[in-house]
Write a protein that holds these residues in place. Structure first.
Motif, short mmCIF file in Angstrom:
data_model
loop_
_atom_site.label_atom_id
_atom_site.label_comp_id
_atom_site.label_asym_id
_atom_site.label_seq_id
_atom_site.Cartn_x
_atom_site.Cartn_y
_atom_site.Cartn_z
N LEU A 172 -27.41 30.52 -0.40
CA LEU A 172 -28.81 30.64 -0.25
C LEU A 172 -29.74 30.40 -1.68
N CYS A 173 -29.13 30.99 -2.94
CA CYS A 173 -29.49 30.81 -4.24
C CYS A 173 -29.42 29.35 -4.82
N GLN A 174 -28.28 28.63 -4.15
CA GLN A 174 -28.15 27.25 -4.53
C GLN A 174 -29.40 26.29 -3.95
N SER A 175 -29.53 26.63 -2.50
CA SER A 175 -30.83 26.15 -2.05
C SER A 175 -32.09 26.38 -2.67
N LEU A 176 -32.37 27.58 -2.80
CA LEU A 176 -33.58 28.10 -3.71
C LEU A 176 -33.71 27.46 -5.04
N GLY A 177 -32.51 27.33 -5.71
CA GLY A 177 -32.56 26.88 -7.11
C GLY A 177 -32.91 25.22 -7.11
N ALA A 178 -31.96 24.76 -6.08
CA ALA A 178 -32.23 23.28 -5.99
C ALA A 178 -33.78 22.85 -5.88
N SER A 179 -34.48 23.48 -4.99
CA SER A 179 -35.87 23.07 -4.63
C SER A 179 -36.89 23.92 -5.74
N MET A 180 -36.67 24.97 -6.42
CA MET A 180 -37.58 25.47 -7.40
C MET A 180 -37.30 25.31 -8.76
N ILE A 181 -36.06 24.98 -9.26
CA ILE A 181 -35.76 24.96 -10.59
C ILE A 181 -35.66 23.42 -10.99
N ALA A 182 -36.64 23.16 -11.83
CA ALA A 182 -36.62 21.54 -11.98
C ALA A 182 -35.56 21.47 -13.35
N ASP A 183 -35.35 22.50 -14.29
CA ASP A 183 -34.45 22.36 -15.34
C ASP A 183 -33.30 23.49 -15.26
N PRO A 184 -32.38 23.18 -14.49
CA PRO A 184 -30.97 23.96 -14.37
C PRO A 184 -30.64 24.52 -15.77
N GLU A 185 -30.82 23.77 -16.93
CA GLU A 185 -30.48 24.31 -18.08
C GLU A 185 -31.08 25.39 -18.98
N ARG A 186 -32.36 25.41 -18.20
CA ARG A 186 -33.31 26.49 -18.74
C ARG A 186 -33.42 27.76 -17.81
N LEU A 187 -33.27 27.63 -16.35
CA LEU A 187 -33.18 28.78 -15.55
C LEU A 187 -31.74 28.59 -14.58
N SER A 188 -31.43 29.86 -14.20
CA SER A 188 -30.31 29.79 -13.30
C SER A 188 -30.01 30.80 -12.54
N ILE A 189 -29.60 31.03 -11.45
CA ILE A 189 -29.26 32.26 -10.58
C ILE A 189 -28.14 32.33 -10.31
N GLU A 190 -27.57 33.88 -10.77
CA GLU A 190 -26.15 34.25 -10.66
C GLU A 190 -25.90 35.15 -9.66
N VAL A 191 -24.89 35.00 -8.84
CA VAL A 191 -24.77 35.81 -7.80
C VAL A 191 -23.33 36.66 -7.91
N LYS A 192 -23.32 38.01 -8.14
CA LYS A 192 -22.24 38.86 -8.09
C LYS A 192 -22.24 39.81 -7.05
N LEU B 206 -37.35 37.86 -3.47
CA LEU B 206 -37.55 38.38 -4.84
C LEU B 206 -37.05 37.33 -5.51
N VAL B 207 -36.33 36.33 -5.51
CA VAL B 207 -35.86 35.26 -6.24
C VAL B 207 -37.07 34.40 -6.44
N ILE B 208 -37.82 34.10 -5.37
CA ILE B 208 -39.05 33.35 -5.45
C ILE B 208 -40.13 34.07 -6.21
N ASN B 209 -40.12 35.12 -6.22
CA ASN B 209 -41.01 35.99 -7.18
C ASN B 209 -41.03 36.01 -8.57
N ALA B 210 -39.52 35.99 -8.87
CA ALA B 210 -38.88 36.07 -10.17
C ALA B 210 -39.21 34.62 -10.88
N LEU B 211 -38.87 33.56 -10.01
CA LEU B 211 -39.00 32.16 -10.52
C LEU B 211 -40.38 31.87 -10.86
N LYS B 212 -41.65 32.63 -9.97
CA LYS B 212 -43.05 32.22 -10.18
C LYS B 212 -43.46 32.80 -11.36
#
Length: 350
Positions: A214-234, A255-261
């Motif tokens: 899920l977070c990989q999908s969100l990151g792929a569509s909302m994070i333009a620069d993976p070097e700047r922003l990342s999502i970790e799953v623990k 919550l992820v969308i809110n944080a990214l925005k």
């Protein structure tokens, strides 16, 4: 029923018990000659009772009982070196269906070591095996159908998400475009769940794999620069039923969308962490970031649709939600505590 001389060792009561048994039985000597067969055996396998005594077991009927493996096991049982417990055989007869039989054999210990006797019990499990196969086939067909439905639902959700994305590109209003994007992310959250369900066992969803995808999908569509922003799953090894996974997935999505925005303004670098732990029926979901933190006072944003969705889902799950500062960043903690045992204790005390 006439008895051959081999039967003079046996008491009349033993023979009567075997002959009158409702279960197909064969009373054998140690050379596998038949002393007596139960009437139920003769009826079940269409054998003339008059022809049975004195014959070897492999001479019964038209020779269909000539089974070298069975004969070997019976001889080993007579010698005391083996025993037959639920041994399954196939009885094949011309122009008749093959029958599945389960046989058990024991020696009768009457103190006469010179004349070993065997009692062979036969159970016909043909219909039982057929019902089991039919049941297994139905379960397999149902599982395949369910999997196909899940694939179709996931594909349909992805099509809807694509339509929303195309619509978002065409509209002029930034606000409407934002709503369409958020709707797409929510749908993709459910689509990802469907993919997890299609490979899950027993209808349960493994949260680590689900949240990761899920977070990989969100990151792929909302994070333009993976070097700047990342999502970790623990996440631990928790698995949950589909209904719970839907709610948790939507909560994480919002919550992820809110944080990214909102958490990483001015091209700030950072990380969003999804943490989930459970113990019995208790669980805790934490979504944290190391962004700019929670605005306060007049700068605090008004509660939007996403906040309403999260609060409604948490309430429906009998959970509690809290926000705190991570200095820097924000921590959203959602927890559920099972109170059924506590309620029981209170009721007992009352």
């Amino acid at each position: 029923m006439p008895l051959l001389p081999t039967a003079h060792f046996e008491s009349a009561s033993t023979l009567a018990v075997v002959m009158s048994s409702n279960e197909p039985l064969l009373f054998l000597s140690d050379d596998l000659s038949i002393i007596v067969a139960s009437a139920s055996f003769c009826r079940a396998f269409q054998i003339d009772p008059e022809s049975v005594p004195g014959k070897r077991i492999d001479e019964l009927g038209n020779g269909e009982w000539s089974m070298p493996r069975l004969a070997s096991l019976l001889k080993a049982t007579a010698s005391g070196s083996a025993s037959i417990d639920a041994y399954e055989i196939e009885l094949k007869r011309p122009n008749q269906k093959t029958r599945q039989l389960v046989v058990n054999a024991r020696t009768l210990d009457d103190g006469d070591l010179d004349h070993i006797r065997l009692l062979l019990a036969i159970t016909d499990v043909t219909e039982m095996r057929a019902e089991t196969r039919l049941k297994d086939d139905l379960i397999r067909d149902k599982a395949m159908l369910l999997q196909e439905v899940q694939h179709r639902v996931a594909n349909s959700l992805q099509i809807i998400a694509s339509v929303l994305m195309q619509s978002a590109r065409r509209v002029q209003s930034e606000e409407v475009r934002g709503h369409l994007h958020n709707a797409r992310h929510r749908i993709m959250s459910i689509a990802e769940l469907q993919r997890q369900l299609s490979t899950s066992v027993g209808g349960r969803v493994e949260l680590r794999a689900y949240f990761t995808q899920l977070c990989q999908s969100l990151g792929a569509s909302m994070i333009a620069d993976p070097e700047r922003l990342s999502i970790e799953v623990k996440v631990d090894d928790s698995t949950v039923i589909a209904d719970v996974s839907i709610s948790l997935g939507l909560i994480v999505t919002e919550l992820v969308i809110n944080a990214l925005k909102h958490a990483f303004a001015d091209e700030r670098s950072g990380t969003i962490v999804i943490d989930y732990r459970s113990s019995g029926k208790d669980w805790t979901l934490i979504v944290s970031d190391n962004g700019i933190g929670m605005p306060v006072g007049d700068e605090a944003p008004k509660a939007g649709l996403g906040t309403g969705i999260v609060e409604a889902l948490v309430k429906n799950m009998n959970g509690e939600i809290s926000l705190s500062s991570a200095a820097p960043g924000t921590v959203v903690t959602i927890s559920h505590r099972d109170t059924s045992g506590l309620q029981t204790d209170i009721s007992s005390a009352a």
